[in-house]
Design a protein around this motif. Structure first.
Motif, PDB file in Angstrom:
ATOM      1  N   PRO A  65       0.818  -1.226   0.000  1.00 52.20           N
ATOM      2  CA  PRO A  65       0.000   0.000   0.000  1.00 52.20           C
ATOM      3  C   PRO A  65       0.845   1.267   0.000  1.00 52.20           C
ATOM      4  CG  PRO A  65      -0.059  -1.061   2.156  1.00 52.20           C
ATOM      5  CD  PRO A  65       0.620  -2.014   1.222  1.00 52.20           C
ATOM      6  N   ASN A  66       2.130   1.101   0.333  1.00 51.58           N
ATOM      7  CA  ASN A  66       3.025   2.250   0.338  1.00 51.58           C
ATOM      8  C   ASN A  66       3.681   2.455  -1.025  1.00 51.58           C
ATOM      9  OD1 ASN A  66       4.056   4.404   1.775  1.00 51.58           O
ATOM     10  ND2 ASN A  66       5.866   3.300   2.497  1.00 51.58           N
ATOM     11  N   ARG A  67       3.271   1.604  -1.988  1.00 54.30           N
ATOM     12  CA  ARG A  67       3.807   1.706  -3.345  1.00 54.30           C
ATOM     13  C   ARG A  67       2.709   1.829  -4.388  1.00 54.30           C
ATOM     14  NH1 ARG A  67       8.358   0.751  -5.513  1.00 54.30           N
ATOM     15  NH2 ARG A  67      10.231   0.350  -4.301  1.00 54.30           N
ATOM     16  N   ASP A  68       1.533   1.230  -4.078  1.00 53.80           N
ATOM     17  CA  ASP A  68       0.507   1.180  -5.133  1.00 53.80           C
ATOM     18  C   ASP A  68      -0.420   2.399  -5.106  1.00 53.80           C
ATOM     19  OD1 ASP A  68      -1.277   0.791  -3.037  1.00 53.80           O
ATOM     20  OD2 ASP A  68      -1.958  -1.182  -3.683  1.00 53.80           O
ATOM     21  N   GLY A  69      -0.133   3.362  -4.215  1.00 55.02           N
ATOM     22  CA  GLY A  69      -0.924   4.592  -4.191  1.00 55.02           C
ATOM     23  C   GLY A  69      -1.914   4.658  -3.043  1.00 55.02           C
TER      24      GLY A  69
END
Ligand code: SF4
Length: 310
Positions: free
Chosen positions: A32-36
């Motif tokens: 979730p810290n990469r996919d937005g």
């Protein structure tokens, strides 16, 4: 030289009487810290290729990755844990997780799982599922904290705070799941006082395992940009050995030490070069404890019964 800390090998030998290795697999998760959802940047040190998954393929189903390992590398006299390692391995709906986790028990030598995740990606259903799989098996939940200093967590863009970690540890422990905490020494702006606070925080919680990593720079990360722009400097090898020994001194003696160094594939590594001298540095941390006539837990500051256990 005898180990002056409670190593994972000692823990496994004591329970199973034999060596237990990890089979690292890549289940194709994101974070979730990469996919937005939280951010698109990720933690500043996060390797876009994911950690540890050097010879595995995201394209293969997890059972096939495990099967490939069993056919080519496994031995009859060893046991194995399947390690869901890269990115956030609880970041999917419960049905998908159940199918994935249960699909890897292909052989009686596979005695359990390690599941790497973030403290903010757990809920009651996920904990119940993991607890159910834990019944009679060796299951570890690997939770990233990195530092107990909320300013540092913000600076490295973790997207969660110290309190999120504490809540996740207490809930996991209540569900009967063993937590292995991950921390990093050498994060930007951190001092030995921060490391001591992090060690005390970990020891105050019902954490059962610990991975200590050094900060390294992987290619194509935000931290690589900061490093090449000379905005940050790296912890030296000697300082790391000293600080890792000091961290162990403050760590509760019953906490199993899963790791004492970060791991980065040579082709992904920018710095420091000593990242590749893992066994030498692990040995030197133990030597440092011996030179101090010290050991894990010698300076543990809190009551031995951590918060959340009773
Ligand atoms: S939580 Fe883990 S996978 Fe997600 S951005 Fe941070 S280091 Fe990467």
């Amino acid at each position: 030289m005898n180990k002056r800390y409670y190593s994972l090998n000692t823990y496994f030998k004591g329970i199973y009487g034999r060596r237990v290795r990890k089979i690292c697999i890549d289940a194709g998760f994101t974070c979730p810290n990469r996919d937005g959802k939280l951010s698109q940047k990720g933690c500043i040190f996060c390797d876009e290729k994911g950690s540890g998954a050097d010879d595995i393929s995201r394209k293969l189903p997890v059972w096939e990755q495990v099967n490939k390992y069993l056919e080519t590398k496994a031995r009859d006299n060893e046991y194995y844990l399947v390690y869901f390692q890269p990115f956030t391995n609880t970041y999917a709906n419960i049905k998908i997780l159940e199918t994935l986790y249960k699909s890897v028990f292909l052989d009686k030598r596979i005695i359990g799982l390690s599941i790497g995740t973030r403290p903010d990606c757990l809920d009651e259903d996920k904990l119940m599922l993991i607890a159910e799989i834990s019944g009679g098996r060796e299951v570890w939940l690997e939770l990233g904290l990195q530092s107990s200093n909320d300013r540092t967590l913000k600076r490295v863009n973790r997207g969660h705070n110290k309190e999120d970690f504490e809540k996740a540890v207490v809930a996991s422990n209540k569900a009967g799941i063993k937590v292995c905490a991950h921390i990093i020494l050498g994060l930007p702006g951190e001092t030995p006082a921060d490391y001591a606070n992090t060690a005390d925080f970990i020891s105050s919680l019902p954490v059962k395992g610990l991975k200590i990593h050094h900060l390294y720079i992987a290619k194509n990360t935000e931290i690589e940009r900061l490093y090449t722009g000379k905005e940050i400097s790296l912890i030296s090898k000697d300082t790391y050995i000293q600080e890792a020994a000091s961290f162990l001194e403050r760590t509760r003696p019953d906490i199993v030490i899963h790791r004492l160094m970060g791991d980065c594939r040579k082709e992904r590594l920018v710095a420091p070069e000593w990242t590749l001298q893992k066994s030498e540095i692990v040995r030197d941390i133990n030597k440092e404890l011996a030179a101090r006539n010290s050991w894990q837990g010698k300076k543990t500051r809190m009551a031995i019964v951590p918060r959340g256990t009773i």
